[in-house]
Design a protein around this motif. Structure first.
Motif, PDB file in Angstrom:
ATOM      1  N   TYR A 199      -2.122   6.833   1.100  1.00 49.37           N
ATOM      2  CA  TYR A 199      -2.199   5.447   0.634  1.00 49.37           C
ATOM      3  C   TYR A 199      -3.281   4.627   1.352  1.00 49.37           C
ATOM      4  O   TYR A 199      -4.214   4.130   0.719  1.00 49.37           O
ATOM      5  CB  TYR A 199      -0.839   4.756   0.808  1.00 49.37           C
ATOM      6  CG  TYR A 199       0.224   5.297  -0.105  1.00 49.37           C
ATOM      7  CD1 TYR A 199       0.209   5.025  -1.467  1.00 49.37           C
ATOM      8  CD2 TYR A 199       1.261   6.079   0.390  1.00 49.37           C
ATOM      9  CE1 TYR A 199       1.177   5.517  -2.319  1.00 49.37           C
ATOM     10  CE2 TYR A 199       2.239   6.584  -0.461  1.00 49.37           C
ATOM     11  CZ  TYR A 199       2.192   6.304  -1.804  1.00 49.37           C
ATOM     12  OH  TYR A 199       3.144   6.800  -2.647  1.00 49.37           O
ATOM     13  N   ILE A 200      -3.159   4.467   2.658  1.00 44.02           N
ATOM     14  CA  ILE A 200      -4.022   3.527   3.376  1.00 44.02           C
ATOM     15  C   ILE A 200      -5.480   3.976   3.366  1.00 44.02           C
ATOM     16  O   ILE A 200      -6.378   3.198   3.018  1.00 44.02           O
ATOM     17  CB  ILE A 200      -3.515   3.334   4.827  1.00 44.02           C
ATOM     18  CG1 ILE A 200      -2.149   2.645   4.806  1.00 44.02           C
ATOM     19  CG2 ILE A 200      -4.509   2.509   5.629  1.00 44.02           C
ATOM     20  CD1 ILE A 200      -1.543   2.431   6.175  1.00 44.02           C
ATOM     21  N   CYS A 229       0.774   0.054   0.136  1.00 41.00           N
ATOM     22  CA  CYS A 229       0.018  -0.019   1.391  1.00 41.00           C
ATOM     23  C   CYS A 229       0.636  -1.030   2.349  1.00 41.00           C
ATOM     24  O   CYS A 229       0.696  -0.796   3.558  1.00 41.00           O
ATOM     25  CB  CYS A 229      -1.440  -0.375   1.108  1.00 41.00           C
ATOM     26  SG  CYS A 229      -2.380   0.933   0.315  1.00 41.00           S
TER      27      CYS A 229
END
Length: 399
Positions: free
Chosen positions: A237-238, A294
């Motif tokens: 995700y990040i 996030c």
């Protein structure tokens, strides 16, 4: 007795830990429970029923149909021979697996179950889903994220260095990149397949029930903390979100710059303008749909659960200690995550003129029409020949 709650533990998949064995309850059991905790449990039951059942299930069905049509269209002869088409086919395939496994991961199929079928699902089906299907879901999510990242990078390089990228970014290079993405995701996902196993336990001295249990690796290592709290959230995700934000900004700047240059040369065509716009829309939708996840992931990284200064991983469940606001945000993140795997087909149809044309040919089956017309229309070549009146006159005189 206001603190005494009556819950059907079998229907809501509650479990009690007895040493290393997880025992599922099968009867109505009165349990002393705080009213605030009971209120939170009932809130989660209603929230998951609406989000995972009434919203996610039809969303997944729509996305599955859309991704199948995208795959069929992008494999047609007129569009399949470009590097972008290979990326888009890989993305559609990854999103298809995300949606198929999401139906099982979020238990959306229980929307059609009565109490008896739900009991059967909890005791004989759900453990296998947790052990064998959920890891595939995480793999598909990883392939989708990294493919979107590679697609954005390739388009940025094509706009920034158009001549150089034509020579270097060949079909073979793109296939190698996709194989590299799948291999990397597979290697990173291997621990998921060895952290749990399905155990069988005797219930009521009559029949066996299946239970998902932690293996030796999952129980005695930092697997939960390192893998689910740090590694996967950061890589899935990040990191993709940050890199895509950078690449999309650079891509937009270069597109504006190239547009200004083309204003000075109005006769110079730009055949890749629609393609670039499609990729920008895919990236922007990815950033929007994954932003709540996030935020949640970053919050969990900062406020991870500590037990005597040892990092632990808290799984999602009815007895989780999270707040109602956190649960609602988590559900919004899950819905947007699934929505992101559905929306690309709409983008292709709205923006891609060539995609629309090929999709129309696919749906209307123009090849079938041509074959059918060739069979039905007779050959009039003999009947349409001009009559030879001179020959007819001579034959008449002879007679």
């Amino acid at each position: 007795m206001s603190g005494l709650g009556y819950l059907n533990l079998s229907l809501y998949n509650l479990s009690f830990s007895n040493g290393n064995i997880t025992i599922n309850s099968t009867d109505w059991i009165p349990i002393a429970i705080d009213p605030a905790v009971l209120d939170k449990i009932l809130f989660r039951i209603k929230l998951w029923q609406i989000s995972h059942g009434y919203i996610l299930f039809p969303l997944c069905l729509f996305g599955i149909i859309g991704n199948v049509l995208s795959l069929a269209t992008l494999t047609r002869k007129a569009v399949r021979s470009t590097t972008i088409s290979i990326y888009l086919r890989c993305l559609a395939l990854a999103d298809l697996f995300v949606l198929l496994t999401a139906i099982f991961r979020y238990r959306s199929y229980k929307l059609f179950f009565d109490d008896e079928k739900e009991k059967w699902s909890i005791y004989y089906f759900d453990p296998y889903v947790q052990v064998y299907v959920e890891p595939i879901h995480w793999m598909a999510l990883g392939v989708s994220s990294f493919t979107t990242l590679a697609l954005s990078l390739e388009r940025y390089l094509a706009v920034r260095f158009p001549i150089r990228i034509k020579r270097t970014c060949t079909l073979q290079v793109v296939r190698s990149v996709i194989i590299g993405i799948m291999t990397t995701v597979l290697i990173l996902s291997i621990p998921n397949f060895f952290a749990y196993r399905v155990g069988m336990f005797l219930r009521d001295n009559k029949s066996y029930v299946a239970v998902a249990m932690l293996t030796e690796m999952g129980r005695k290592t930092l697997y939960h903390c390192v893998y689910h709290s740090y590694l996967i959230p950061f890589l899935w995700y990040i990191l993709p979100w940050l890199l895509l934000a950078v690449f999309s900004t650079l891509l937009s700047k270069n597109v504006r710059k190239s547009s200004k240059i083309r204003l000075d040369f109005p006769t110079s065509p730009n055949p890749n303008r629609n393609l670039t716009f499609i990729i920008i829309m895919i990236v922007v939708l990815f950033l929007i749909c994954n932003f709540p996840n996030c935020i949640i992931v970053f919050y969990n990284l900062v406020h991870h659960t500590m037990d005597n200064d040892v990092c632990t991983h808290e799984t999602q469940g009815l007895l989780s200690k999270t707040t109602k606001l956190y649960d609602a945000l988590e559900v919004v993140g899950e819905i947007l995550n699934v929505f992101n795997s559905c929306i690309n087909f709409i983008v292709y149809c709205v923006v891609g003129t060539k995609f629309r044309r090929e999709l129309k040919r696919l749906v209307l089956c123009e090849k079938c029409k041509k074959k059918r017309n060739n069979r039905i229309v007779p050959n009039y070549s003999f009947h349409n020949q001009p009559r030879d009146t001179t020959t007819e006159a001579i034959s008449t005189i002879t007679r």
